[in-house]
Design an enzyme around this catalytic site. Structure first.
Site, PDB file in Angstrom:
ATOM      1  N   HIS A 127      -6.352 -52.330  -3.036  1.00 59.42           N
ATOM      2  CA  HIS A 127      -6.127 -52.947  -4.307  1.00 59.42           C
ATOM      3  C   HIS A 127      -7.331 -53.629  -4.899  1.00 59.42           C
ATOM      4  CE1 HIS A 127      -1.925 -52.132  -4.348  1.00 59.42           C
ATOM      5  NE2 HIS A 127      -1.853 -52.887  -3.407  1.00 59.42           N
ATOM      6  N   HIS A 186      -5.381 -51.071   2.994  1.00 56.24           N
ATOM      7  CA  HIS A 186      -4.583 -50.786   1.770  1.00 56.24           C
ATOM      8  C   HIS A 186      -4.650 -51.755   0.830  1.00 56.24           C
ATOM      9  CE1 HIS A 186      -0.794 -50.070  -0.511  1.00 56.24           C
ATOM     10  NE2 HIS A 186      -0.793 -51.359  -0.668  1.00 56.24           N
ATOM     11  N   GLU A 187      -4.867 -53.363   1.439  1.00 55.89           N
ATOM     12  CA  GLU A 187      -5.051 -54.644   0.427  1.00 55.89           C
ATOM     13  C   GLU A 187      -6.534 -54.249  -0.180  1.00 55.89           C
ATOM     14  OE1 GLU A 187      -2.806 -56.048  -0.613  1.00 55.89           O
ATOM     15  OE2 GLU A 187      -1.336 -55.484   1.072  1.00 55.89           O
TER      16      GLU A 187
END
Length: 231
Positions: A106, A102-103
């Site tokens: 980003h 998920h990071e």
């Protein structure tokens, strides 16, 4: 005579949002704990998965750092650093790999100039200002019978609402990217991706809850402002 701001009937507006926030926290902790005990069959650790994904998308210049705490994971677009918490960094669990991916999502958003992320980053200073000034200005306006200050405080809080609303598509997109990357690269098996999805969906719920809470706070301020006008 001003204590009713804390105990007036408008407090009922916050109750559904509070319940949602509590449930979201329980959900994310419970789901993360559940899948933290389920290790990926490949045995890859979260930081290794993150490194592999970053390198795959040409982001080998983005370092990965370990930070203290639990679920304090984040990507810092200002200095292009991905940080993983102690509970995630070295873990080979499905939960940790999902959070790490998920990071990475980003980081890739940042590299691709994803518009909602650019908007969110641009309004961070205004949102921070709104967070710091909204309630003090509202309280001062209430104390000194200055409706203009109350209204300015409300406007500052609207900036906070906008930040929350822009955050939602940014977080949803990062999770969608993460699940797609994990599937496409085979870092997680098909039957393991569902666990990562459950963790990321639970995490997304916390952002929804934060947005609902902020909107409930705004409604309460508006309701109380209307009560003051009637006096």
């Amino acid at each position: 005579m001003y204590f009713p701001l804390f105990f007036d009937p408008t407090f009922i507006i916050l109750i559904p949002a509070l319940l949602l926030a509590i449930w979201a926290q329980i959900k994310v902790q419970g789901t993360f704990n559940q899948f933290s005990k389920v290790y990926s069959r490949k045995g890859v650790r979260a930081y290794e998965a993150a490194r592999a994904l970053l390198d795959r998308f040409g982001l080998s210049n983005v370092p990965i750092e370990r930070i203290s705490g639990s679920l304090t994971d984040h990507y810092d677009p200002r200095i292009k650093v991905l940080r993983l918490s102690e509970s995630v960094y070295s873990s080979p669990s499905i939960a940790a790999i999902g959070v790490a991916a998920h990071e990475v999502g980003h980081a890739i958003q940042d590299a691709n100039a994803y518009k909602p992320l650019k908007v969110r980053n641009a309004i961070v200073p205004v949102a921070n200002l709104g967070t710091g000034l909204a309630f003090p200005l509202f309280f001062i306006g209430l104390l000194f019978r200055a409706p203009v200050l109350m209204d300015i405080g409300i406007l500052f809080f609207v900036a906070v609402i906008i930040f929350h609303l822009v955050t939602l598509p940014v977080e949803f997109d990062a999770s969608a990217r993460a699940l797609r990357y994990l599937t496409d690269t085979g870092l997680l098996a098909q039957d393991e991706v569902g666990g990562a999805r459950a963790v990321l969906n639970a995490a997304a719920l916390t952002y929804v809850a934060a947005t609902v809470m902020a909107m409930a706070q705004l409604l309460r301020l508006l309701a109380f402002r209307n009560m003051v006008d009637r006096r």
